[in-house]
Design an enzyme around this catalytic site. Structure first.
Site, PDB file in Angstrom:
ATOM      1  N   ARG A  70      27.130 -49.176  24.144  1.00  0.00           N
ATOM      2  CA  ARG A  70      26.844 -48.996  22.720  1.00  0.00           C
ATOM      3  C   ARG A  70      28.153 -48.639  22.022  1.00  0.00           C
ATOM      4  NH1 ARG A  70      21.074 -45.630  23.171  1.00  0.00           N
ATOM      5  NH2 ARG A  70      19.923 -47.297  24.245  1.00  0.00           N
ATOM      6  N   GLN A  87      20.077 -45.252  31.855  1.00  0.00           N
ATOM      7  CA  GLN A  87      18.725 -44.715  31.730  1.00  0.00           C
ATOM      8  C   GLN A  87      17.856 -45.190  32.883  1.00  0.00           C
ATOM      9  OE1 GLN A  87      18.112 -44.648  26.832  1.00  0.00           O
ATOM     10  NE2 GLN A  87      16.969 -46.081  28.100  1.00  0.00           N
ATOM     11  N   SER A 106      13.150 -40.979  24.903  1.00  0.00           N
ATOM     12  CA  SER A 106      12.411 -41.556  23.778  1.00  0.00           C
ATOM     13  C   SER A 106      11.369 -42.478  24.388  1.00  0.00           C
ATOM     14  CB  SER A 106      13.357 -42.326  22.857  1.00  0.00           C
ATOM     15  OG  SER A 106      12.634 -42.961  21.819  1.00  0.00           O
ATOM     16  N   GLU A 155      18.037 -34.405  23.375  1.00  0.00           N
ATOM     17  CA  GLU A 155      16.988 -35.387  23.639  1.00  0.00           C
ATOM     18  C   GLU A 155      17.213 -35.999  25.009  1.00  0.00           C
ATOM     19  OE1 GLU A 155      16.030 -39.932  22.390  1.00  0.00           O
ATOM     20  OE2 GLU A 155      16.562 -38.592  20.730  1.00  0.00           O
ATOM     21  N   ASP A 210       9.834 -38.173  20.942  1.00  0.00           N
ATOM     22  CA  ASP A 210      11.046 -37.823  21.661  1.00  0.00           C
ATOM     23  C   ASP A 210      10.829 -36.534  22.433  1.00  0.00           C
ATOM     24  OD1 ASP A 210      12.338 -40.011  20.587  1.00  0.00           O
ATOM     25  OD2 ASP A 210      13.375 -38.866  19.028  1.00  0.00           O
ATOM     26  N   ASP A 246      16.805 -54.814  22.060  1.00  0.00           N
ATOM     27  CA  ASP A 246      16.242 -53.819  21.153  1.00  0.00           C
ATOM     28  C   ASP A 246      17.232 -53.475  20.053  1.00  0.00           C
ATOM     29  OD1 ASP A 246      13.829 -53.593  22.517  1.00  0.00           O
ATOM     30  OD2 ASP A 246      14.695 -52.210  23.956  1.00  0.00           O
TER      31      ASP A 246
END
Length: 362
Positions: A128, A143, A279, A276, A263, A74
């Site tokens: 990341r 996640q 998503s 947040e 979100d 992604d």
């Protein structure tokens, strides 16, 4: 500590990031390190079971990396660089550490021949390297990535909202469970989640940035799902960036807006800001994929493996998303820094400031 000090001494960039670190006044962790580690396990086990039962999801094993060039990884907002490495035993083919598993999950749904109304869930772990490190952002991402098969008749806002309410219900049940287990923790999440489209939110607060709008609406309602993330709003800017090939953010809906994604955010009193947690959205069908590739001038992606399979109709319609594990643990354990609920790498200056402020990073 010695090694990271050597790194810090070569650059002043880390000092610039300290201004982004939120240090709550008189902060004190309500659970010690041993209690925290036990509580993290309790939250992860309880929430996984609750969400899997609510959405009828089976657990599957997921990859840490995928091959470059298949369109499986992604692009998130489109600017993050994936961590990559050559594979010696495959003629130096390049693998990329996943950013998330949105596209991989749809292929898995097809391979497992999952029926509508059922789905899959997995632990997604990612790196990341472009993240700006602060209270909420880490190099390490964990996640619960989930995906559920749906029908064409369910591609509407009502079905999206119903699914969000089920996810939020699982969060509330987990909060109740952990607060019962550790009475020093007091529940703070509201009983209901508030829904608003990003264009409606912009109209209410036209002079504010997207992040400032999120803070305002979350402080007012406690828990909010902001819909339509990715498409251009009335001011010519998107609320936030989204890749064109997983969430459907451009299809008009029955409320007159565009976008079938969003979100999930909550107001977090410990830091005095919105956070947040998820998503998610209804995924692109053939028409939405072609339209969004064109809107972002990325029509060349239609030649990639994932996109070809979607356009030829061999992938199921689905809804899915990711829910941050360490973030959920962070807010339910009422911690001030995500490093208190996960192990990662932080600048020495940040570690020292956190230590002085009562944030004990794992």
């Amino acid at each position: 500590h010695y090694l990271c000090r050597q790194i810090d001494s070569k650059t002043n960039k880390f000092q610039d990031k300290m201004s982004k670190l939120i240090k709550p006044t008189d902060y004190r962790a309500l659970l010690d390190l041993k209690q925290t580690e036990l509580a993290i396990k309790k939250i992860k086990d309880f929430f996984l079971s609750s969400l899997s039962t609510e959405l009828r999801l089976r657990r599957v094993t997921a990859p840490l990396f995928v091959l470059r060039g298949l369109g499986l990884n992604d692009d998130l907002s489109g600017i993050e660089r994936p961590v990559s490495f050559p594979i010696k035993d495959m003629d130096e083919a390049v693998a990329e550490v996943v950013h998330s598993l949105a596209k991989w999950k749809r292929i898995t749904l097809a391979e497992y021949q999952v029926e509508p109304g059922f789905g899959i869930i997995t632990d997604m772990n990612a790196i990341r390297s472009d993240e700006e490190l602060d209270n909420l952002h880490s190099l390490y991402v964990d996640q619960w990535d989930w995906e559920r098969v749906m029908t064409d008749a369910q591609r509407n806002v009502a079905y999206l909202k119903k699914t969000v309410e089920k996810i939020y219900g699982a969060i509330l049940r987990t909060e109740f469970y952990i607060c019962e287990t550790y009475p020093q923790l007091k529940p703070f999440l509201p009983e209901e989640i508030f829904f608003i489209h990003s264009e409606e939110l912009r109209a209410i607060y036209p002079g504010l940035s997207a992040k400032e709008r999120e803070d305002r609406i979350c402080k007012e309602h406690g828990a909010v799902f902001i819909m339509g993330i990715g498409n251009m709003l009335g001011d010519g800017e998107p609320h936030d960036l989204r890749a064109p090939d997983y969430d459907d953010w451009s299809t008009p809906n029955e409320e007159g807006f565009t976008g079938l994604n969003g979100d999930l955010l909550v107001w977090y009193p410990v830091l005095g800001r919105s956070i947040e947690l998820s998503s998610m959205g209804i995924r692109v069908n053939q028409e939405a994929l072609q339209r969004q590739l064109q809107l972002q001038h990325k029509e060349d992606r239609s030649k990639l493996y994932f996109h070809k399979r979607l356009l030829e109709g061999s992938l199921p319609l689905s809804i899915g998303g990711g829910i941050g594990q360490s973030r959920l643990c962070m807010i339910l354990l009422q911690k001030a820094h995500i490093g208190e609920t996960q192990s990662s790498i932080w600048p020495c200056a940040m570690r020292e400031e956190c230590q002085a402020a009562g944030m004990h990073l794992i």
